[in-house]
Design a protein around this motif. Sequence first.
Motif, PDB file in Angstrom:
ATOM      1  N   THR A  53       0.853  -1.190   0.000  1.00 20.06           N
ATOM      2  CA  THR A  53       0.000   0.000   0.000  1.00 20.06           C
ATOM      3  C   THR A  53       0.885   1.234   0.000  1.00 20.06           C
ATOM      4  O   THR A  53       1.914   1.269   0.673  1.00 20.06           O
ATOM      5  CB  THR A  53      -0.917   0.028   1.245  1.00 20.06           C
TER       6      THR A  53
ATOM      7  N   GLU B  17      -7.805   6.070  -6.315  1.00 13.94           N
ATOM      8  CA  GLU B  17      -6.887   5.015  -5.874  1.00 13.94           C
ATOM      9  C   GLU B  17      -6.455   4.227  -7.095  1.00 13.94           C
ATOM     10  O   GLU B  17      -7.254   3.949  -7.994  1.00 13.94           O
ATOM     11  CB  GLU B  17      -7.595   4.096  -4.868  1.00 13.94           C
ATOM     12  N   ILE B  19      -4.847   0.603  -8.284  1.00 13.38           N
ATOM     13  CA  ILE B  19      -4.635  -0.764  -7.805  1.00 13.38           C
ATOM     14  C   ILE B  19      -3.867  -1.557  -8.865  1.00 13.38           C
ATOM     15  O   ILE B  19      -4.246  -1.559 -10.040  1.00 13.38           O
ATOM     16  CB  ILE B  19      -5.983  -1.467  -7.518  1.00 13.38           C
ATOM     17  N   HIS B  52      -2.189   3.946  -3.432  1.00 13.44           N
ATOM     18  CA  HIS B  52      -1.854   2.872  -4.368  1.00 13.44           C
ATOM     19  C   HIS B  52      -1.986   1.571  -3.582  1.00 13.44           C
ATOM     20  O   HIS B  52      -1.505   1.504  -2.447  1.00 13.44           O
ATOM     21  CB  HIS B  52      -0.392   2.912  -4.829  1.00 13.44           C
ATOM     22  N   THR B  53      -2.557   0.552  -4.213  1.00 19.91           N
ATOM     23  CA  THR B  53      -2.560  -0.756  -3.572  1.00 19.91           C
ATOM     24  C   THR B  53      -2.094  -1.785  -4.587  1.00 19.91           C
ATOM     25  O   THR B  53      -2.450  -1.719  -5.762  1.00 19.91           O
ATOM     26  CB  THR B  53      -3.975  -1.123  -3.080  1.00 19.91           C
ATOM     27  N   ALA B  69     -11.182   0.118  -1.608  1.00 19.49           N
ATOM     28  CA  ALA B  69     -10.948   1.233  -2.535  1.00 19.49           C
ATOM     29  C   ALA B  69     -12.249   1.934  -2.895  1.00 19.49           C
ATOM     30  O   ALA B  69     -12.314   3.171  -2.938  1.00 19.49           O
ATOM     31  CB  ALA B  69     -10.245   0.727  -3.788  1.00 19.49           C
ATOM     32  N   SER B  70     -13.282   1.155  -3.158  1.00 21.51           N
ATOM     33  CA  SER B  70     -14.540   1.791  -3.578  1.00 21.51           C
ATOM     34  C   SER B  70     -15.205   2.545  -2.428  1.00 21.51           C
ATOM     35  O   SER B  70     -16.054   3.392  -2.651  1.00 21.51           O
ATOM     36  CB  SER B  70     -15.498   0.751  -4.169  1.00 21.51           C
ATOM     37  N   ALA B  73     -12.254   5.862  -2.137  1.00 24.24           N
ATOM     38  CA  ALA B  73     -11.900   6.668  -3.308  1.00 24.24           C
ATOM     39  C   ALA B  73     -13.115   6.797  -4.225  1.00 24.24           C
ATOM     40  O   ALA B  73     -13.985   5.932  -4.250  1.00 24.24           O
ATOM     41  CB  ALA B  73     -10.739   6.029  -4.064  1.00 24.24           C
ATOM     42  N   VAL B  76     -11.364   4.671  -9.136  1.00 21.95           N
ATOM     43  CA  VAL B  76     -10.373   3.616  -8.945  1.00 21.95           C
ATOM     44  C   VAL B  76      -9.895   3.180 -10.328  1.00 21.95           C
ATOM     45  O   VAL B  76     -10.719   2.903 -11.200  1.00 21.95           O
ATOM     46  CB  VAL B  76     -10.981   2.410  -8.195  1.00 21.95           C
ATOM     47  N   CYS B  78      -7.638   0.216 -11.867  1.00 26.97           N
ATOM     48  CA  CYS B  78      -6.816  -0.947 -11.561  1.00 26.97           C
ATOM     49  C   CYS B  78      -6.228  -1.529 -12.833  1.00 26.97           C
ATOM     50  O   CYS B  78      -6.784  -1.374 -13.921  1.00 26.97           O
ATOM     51  CB  CYS B  78      -7.538  -1.984 -10.721  1.00 26.97           C
TER      52      CYS B  78
END
Lengths: 445, 445
Positions: A53, B17, B19, B52-53, B69-70, B73, B76, B78
């Motif tokens: 993360t 975010e 991902i 960031h993930t 995330a949802s 943020a 998103v 990803c």
Amino acid sequence: MNQSPASPDVKANRIAEVISIGDEMTSGARLDTNGQWLSQRLGELGINVAFHTTVGDTMQHNIDVLRIASERADIVVCTGGLGPTQDDLTRQALADLVGVPLVLSESAMAHIANLFSQRQREMPERNRVQAMFPQGSQEIFNPQGTAPGVDLLVDRSRPTAGHRLGQTLDRAPCRIFALPGVPDEMKRMFDDTVAPRILSDSGSRSHIRHAVMKFFGTGESDMERRLGDMISREREPRVGITVSAATISLRITATGQDIGQCDAAIEATRLEIMELVGEYYFGDGETYEQHHAIDEMLRSRGQRLVTVELGHAAPLADWFASLGPESAFQAGLAISRRGDLSDFMGEGGEAGESTSDEYWLTADRFRRQSGADWLLLVDAYPSLESDDGGPLPAAEVTLTVIGPDGKRYCTETRLGGHPSIVQPRIGKAAMAWMRKVMASENQVA
Amino acid sequence: MNQSPASPDVKANRIAEVISIGDEMTSGARLDTNGQWLSQRLGELGINVAFHTTVGDTMQHNIDVLRIASERADIVVCTGGLGPTQDDLTRQALADLVGVPLVLSESAMAHIANLFSQRQREMPERNRVQAMFPQGSQEIFNPQGTAPGVDLLVDRSRPTAGHRLGQTLDRAPCRIFALPGVPDEMKRMFDDTVAPRILSDSGSRSHIRHAVMKFFGTGESDMERRLGDMISREREPRVGITVSAATISLRITATGQDIGQCDAAIEATRLEIMELVGEYYFGDGETYEQHHAIDEMLRSRGQRLVTVELGHAAPLADWFASLGPESAFQAGLAISRRGDLSDFMGEGGEAGESTSDEYWLTADRFRRQSGADWLLLVDAYPSLESDDGGPLPAAEVTLTVIGPDGKRYCTETRLGGHPSIVQPRIGKAAMAWMRKVMASENQVA
């Protein structure tokens, strides 16, 4: 069931999360490379990293991210946010996470003050905060800088404000290691302190040793096939494989009760690896490359080298030049157009293309004129200008070595791939050819 | 209050975010660079990336990460997990997240089948899954590959199973864009489809244009100081600053109702930038460097260049050689020891050091003998072997340009810094000196 972190059944399933802290990474201004390094190191310790993360310098986001990580991971390693400025929130976020105050560590304070006095600078008042630790946490010594790390256990045996519905209670604590973001400091502190503490939680194998072996001449998937079970995650010592511009590194990691046990295990694994893929091996060490290997071979013979690179790159000159003042590298010549070679030997003015004989005479004259014993010639690096920016067709390249007696050794190679690595691959193929020629010449002599 | 994503007060606060999905990143086998790129691009659109993930290929972990995330943020993005294999979980994870089935898109299926027939290969049955989408989601067209992206709205107006205590309800939906992990495909799809959709959610400015200006000769902090408010996050068009091995890039991003409006805004910003820092500007474009600028200057004059690099690096030869077959670069010579220069000019055998006059005569003879007009000489790149691996003291380097009439232009520079960038900085300082000499020579003529 309240498991202690040292029980073996926990060890097998422990998962980790790596957290990187700083606006400069969430904004994209800087690329985070700490996460990759830590994942590799934790993997070598047998700890599976399940999440990375990255979070900016916002207090509530930091606390939220630490809470989520301490719920889903057993070991958390975070980097960044330990500096002396207002933006550095990690110490306070950790204290808030577990609901304790920050307290001053006299020994950390003495270390920081000592660093400033060594540099003959007065310690700014704000650096005092770097000696503050969440109550009940341990210090992680930083030999290189003013930011000590924090080692904190988070109790997971009772629900917290952020507790999720349906979550199991009575789990072993999560252990959080907070390190500075400066890569040199972070790496040293992980190796010196964090890795041994993780190992000692795992049982009796509290010592760890590494070795890195380097290979060139085959692809990653062929290497994996040949190594078979050697690179299994369950193997001890562990063998990890990484590739950088066609150079393959095998990193051996042994854990044991003492250093001698680790070293013996590494040595046995080395021998097994050499049996399987020894033909591609050229040396040891994280940053060791084929030009280092060639330089060692030449210096041991008291011989010197020149390189000639035709076409659209000249990596060999740059690599060999980077060796120290005592290196065997004499000079490198880079020429865009093959026909121009003779111009540099004082044969300018002759019209038309060189014939093949003239070409070789010119190349060899360059070797002799510069007082070198060996010449390594690449003819030619292709132009990488493609119409659509996609992968290029494989280029035919001739690699030539001329030895001290003027004898010529040629080979042809076809190399393609992504434009960003095609030129270094050609240069490395040339060095592999030279190593082979030198080795066989040695046998004959 | 049920805000629509297009309302302006939401726009100002929307956070994103990023991902990244794949075991190869959580394990550290591969470095994730998509996250940095996406953060930069989202920032240019006025969207602040807060997290960031990175998550591996484990279904429950994917669903958990998407849910977190949802919640936190509004947008998103990803990448990864959209391939045809069992490891590719993103489509299913998204469907599970919102509780809908996967349904086949006939248009996506036709595109995938068409790609295979173009490559004259039969489509494996498993690729069919790449045409499956969570019910109610939109497709993101992938012109370069078989993995289309997914654009999915996640309702946040009612609590979910993972809902946190104390969380506000009645929020606008979160918009998730899922893209492939292959960087070329991901970038193209973001620019073509995702960025316009994000902009159209933001209001009327649905068009976007970029320009990249390149600079060399001062540091990042000096550049920021001179630019002042120009690089504020609130400015429109936005100006972003990045540095790579001492080359500074300013990236201008304009949004507007049409392309003409964007281009006019960019042009006005360019003029303001040139007023403030024009003295360091050398050209335009993401990958444009000073050797491209020098090559253009030389080609417009019908002149040719040789380089001589003494000491422990030779980046100029490699950079100039990388130019295309029509470039003005003739040749580059790299020599470890300064005294060896005369050996290559057929003056070998003379004992002792060259005197200063002889040195210059030799250098100039190399230029004339090779039929070039200009010579650029670096004397000398320092050895980077330090005792402790730390930063090196600044090195004194002499940069010399010899022009078509044999006239010599010398300057001295002192450059230090981290070992990994000290040599390229010296090479770039040499090119900056050559550009200055060529520009002033132009004025005199």
